[in-house]
Design an enzyme around this catalytic site. Structure first.
Site, short mmCIF file in Angstrom:
data_model
loop_
_atom_site.label_atom_id
_atom_site.label_comp_id
_atom_site.label_asym_id
_atom_site.label_seq_id
_atom_site.Cartn_x
_atom_site.Cartn_y
_atom_site.Cartn_z
N ASP A 288 -0.08 0.86 12.52
CA ASP A 288 1.20 1.55 12.54
C ASP A 288 0.91 3.00 12.89
O ASP A 288 -0.23 3.47 12.78
CB ASP A 288 1.95 1.43 11.21
C1 BGC Z 1 7.07 2.71 12.24
C2 BGC Z 1 6.79 1.55 13.16
C3 BGC Z 1 7.06 1.94 14.58
C4 BGC Z 1 6.21 3.14 14.95
C5 BGC Z 1 6.40 3.61 16.36
C6 BGC Z 1 6.36 3.97 12.71
O1 BGC Z 1 6.85 5.08 12.01
O2 BGC Z 1 6.70 2.41 10.93
O3 BGC Z 1 7.59 0.46 12.76
O4 BGC Z 1 6.79 0.86 15.44
O5 BGC Z 1 6.55 4.21 14.08
O6 BGC Z 1 7.62 4.21 16.54
#
Ligand code: BGC
Length: 745
Positions: A288
């Protein structure tokens, strides 16, 4: 919402990045056409794994490492080798290797539709939220949901999704419930599996996230989740297991939190033992955003890609490989996994052709999903559907129902077609904006009842709203609750004094109907005072029309709750939300990329309810929920009869005993033999049965032994406990009128 300071800072930084992105056409160009790649790996008849091996054998060390990390949002971490102009502007971008024909990897968040497309003037469909999709219990609809997103990703030049959230609604105050598929692992896992399979068929790399146990947002980067092995295998990890196996998703995103002492993105139990070995996951694990915390530990634990940034899996990683701390075979395996996922969905063979998405198809799918996802919770004295001929005056109250329907925020935010109809102060940080989609329930209601006098009141003054309600035949109150990642709801109550609004309106008009637009479950202290209520979730770009179709009976509601609605927080496994302790330092920016090194704020949350997630908790503890899992009313009635259970299947009759055609979600639950140690029901099968008035159908559903098994932590294996299984069928987890039993050896 509770949003942490660090998150606000991060959001502010992202907003700055995004507004820079708006200035230039940086992401808008696709670059010159790629020369047709050559090489034995371009032979389409070879299996994806073989093609990946052929190409890995040609790659230099630097080329291999270049695929393990990347940038995002078109600009950051682009590096000299990655001119930002090649990104189409999504949350993730990894430059390809033209020499070998390896395409750029263009990733976009796309939980409920392709996000942030409006930055470049494109349109994408805002579907109803994922939990709404789950309320349909409909695998065909989940496939349509996935196919639509896949197709719109492709149309916009993306070749990988970052959607696919399947964390269980273990903590119902979680601010991301709307991005997930409810509280049951089999329902959630099957739905995400169907959705991702269909998405991949559009030539897009699928993703399932956030692996795992990221079940609350409070302190998501520091929270150490403590829960035992059996419990996670039978709850959260089971949803991932089913989703991964049924979809063949190319990627899994590991989560921010720690599990039993290790960050998820460097947790060898999660990534290697369970995901790669037990589930047989063939694809790659990406972190993530900012969730990578080490080089050697992470790589050896099973992380394959750091996103975004280059702190751990770039130069530092090269040194680790050269120094022998990470074997070359492991690097090759990381690259192999990435490339085989790309080959598997055709990324090498078909380059995306950008085009304007089919807007009208999108609207049609969005409306159909909404109509199948709105759950009718209460309908006293057949208040609904409204009879156009009899209703002369209608009060529509609250939640900007005059202009639109609410959507969920954060990385799942789809840009509002035509702009946000509810103006926000100009300095509202990007991720804190509350976005409404231009699908006005008021207009849709007026269109249904052209001869009625339909008045609107904003609902900010309960007394004024009550006055309008008193002067009307019926009052329809819209209530809402905004959710966004990075924060949880402090409690289960509707915010902004809306409970008082509903009570005031209900006291003034006995024909009060409540329409909820919420991320997940809320409490309803006023439920006894109103005549009807329906949960519309975040209903998407055609939400207003879908709500009106249900209010006036053009559509007979058929959805059922994919999560329990509690009477109060006191009934939850954790009456108080375990929150992040105050920051131990002011180093909030450390959480920003690249790399978050400040571990001083780690705190534990013991999910000691274990596998008693959702309805299993209420059943095991004999608590009565406000609305149980699997519950939902219809404008017709159904009767269940004649259950016969065998080892492999269960058969029973469902009859439509009312005057309208309808679709009933028939649910089957099993109680395991006492030796399993599990004294609660589990959902094992269901089917949506369409029935004309008076029609009766025989329903036969397979009893999958896997869904009846328990996880034996000592043997580290699934097993079917021999003994008597009680099999029940009916309309909800708390309305199981049919019962039988089978003996399993
Ligand atoms: C989120 C993810 C997301 C990523 C990219 C993170 O803050 O938890 O779900 O895919 O950002 O935007």
């Amino acid at each position: 919402m509770h949003t942490s300071t660090s998150l606000r800072l991060r959001h502010a930084a992202l907003a700055a990045i995004l507004s820079t992105a708006l200035v230039g056409p940086a992401g808008a160009q696709f670059g010159p056409p790629r020369p047709k790649p050559t090489g034995p790996w371009m032979n389409k008849s070879l299996p994806a794994d073989q093609r990946a091996d052929l190409i890995v054998a040609q790659m230099t060390l630097d080329e291999k490492i270049s695929l393990l990390h990347g940038g995002g949002w078109g600009l950051i971490f682009a590096g000299p080798e990655a001119p930002p102009s090649k990104s189409v502007g999504g949350a993730g971008f990894i430059p390809g290797i033209p020499r070998l024909g390896i395409p750029d990897l263009q990733m976009a968040d796309a939980a409920v539709g392709v996000t942030r497309s409006a930055l470049f003037g494109r349109y994408s469909t805002a579907l109803p939220s994922c939990v709404a999709e789950a309320a349909s219990w409909n695998l065909d609809l989940a496939r349509e949901y996935g196919a639509l997103i896949g197709r719109e990703l492709r149309d916009q030049g993306y070749n990988m999704t970052l959607g696919g959230g399947v964390n269980l609604a273990r903590e119902p105050r979680n601010g991301r419930i709307f991005e997930y598929k409810g509280e049951d692992p089999v329902l959630a896992g099957r739905l995400v599996g169907a959705e991702m399979k269909a998405l991949q068929e559009q030539g897009i790399v699928g993703d399932i996230k956030h692996y795992a146990l990221n079940d609350q947002e409070s302190g998501r980067s520091y929270v150490n989740v403590k829960v035992d092995k059996r419990a996670i295998r039978e709850s959260d990890l089971l949803a991932f297991e089913i989703g991964v196996k049924e979809s063949g998703a190319g990627a899994v995103m590991c989560s921010y939190n720690l599990l039993n002492g290790d960050y998820a993105c460097e947790n060898s139990y999660l990534l290697t033992d369970v995901l790669k070995k037990d589930f047989g996951f063939q694809g790659f694990v990406l972190s993530d955003w900012g969730g990578t915390h080490s080089t050697v530990k992470a790589a050896l634990a099973g992380l394959d890609m750091e996103m975004p940034g280059n702190t751990y899996l770039a130069d530092a990683f090269k040194k680790a490989v050269e120094g022998g701390q990470v074997p070359m075979a492991r690097l090759d395996n990381m690259v192999h996994r990435i490339l085989r996922s790309e080959f598997a969905v055709g990324l090498f063979d078909n380059s995306p052709e950008r085009q304007v998405p089919d807007v009208f198809h999108g609207l049609e799918v969005a409306e159909r999903v909404a109509e199948q996802s709105i759950v009718l919770l209460k309908n006293a004295n057949a208040q609904l559907p409204l009879a156009v001929a009899r209703v002369k005056t209608i009060a529509v109250i609250g939640s900007h129902a005059d202009v639109g329907v609410l959507s969920g925020g954060g990385s799942a935010q789809v840009d509002p077609m035509g702009g946000n109809p509810v103006l926000q102060p100009a300095d509202t940080p990007f991720f804190d904006r509350v976005i409404w989609h231009r699908s006005s329930p008021l207009k849709a209601i007026r269109a249904k009842a052209p001869h009625a006098d339909v008045q609107y009141d904003g609902g900010t003054d309960p007394a004024a709203a009550a006055r309008l309600a008193k002067a009307s035949d019926v009052a329809i109150v819209f209530v809402s609750q905004h959710s966004s990642e990075g924060g949880d709801h402090p409690n289960l109550s509707l915010p902004h004094n809306q409970d008082a609004l509903v009570s005031a309106v209900a006291a003034a008009n006995p024909h009060t109907i409540v329409v909820l637009e919420t991320g997940g479950a809320v409490t309803m202290p006023w439920i006894g005072q109103v005549s009807a209520a329906m949960e519309a979730w975040y209903p998407g770009i055609r939400g207003g029309e879908a709500i009106a179709n249900i209010l006036f009976g053009d559509v007979n509601p058929s959805a059922k709750l994919p999560l329990t609605f509690a009477k109060s927080e006191a009934d939850l496994p954790h009456p108080k939300l375990t929150e992040q302790p105050p920051p131990a330092s002011d180093k909030d920016m450390v959480e920003m990329f690249p790399g978050f090194k400040d571990n001083t704020r780690k705190f534990d949350v013991a999910y000691d309810e274990g596998l008693l997630v959702g309805y299993k908790w209420y059943d095991a503890k004999s608590k009565t929920p406000l609305f149980p899992f699997g519950f939902g009313l219809s404008y017709t009635t159904y009767e269940y009869s004649n259950l016969k259970a065998s080892k492999d299947s269960v058969t029973f009759q469902v009859k439509n005993t009312g005057a309208r055609a309808g679709a009933e979600i028939a649910e089957v639950y099993a109680t395991l033999p006492a030796a399993s140690g599990e004294q609660f029901n589990r959902l094992v099968a269901w089917e949506k049965v369409r029935l004309a008035p008076g029609e009766s159908k025989s329903v036969t559903l397979r009893l999958d032994p896997f869904y009846l098994s328990i996880f034996n932590a000592e043997k580290d294996a699934w097993e079917l406990v021999p003994g008597e299984y009680i099999i029940q069928a009916g309309a909800s987890s708390r309305d199981l009128s049919l019962r039988g039993s089978v003996h399993m050896n």
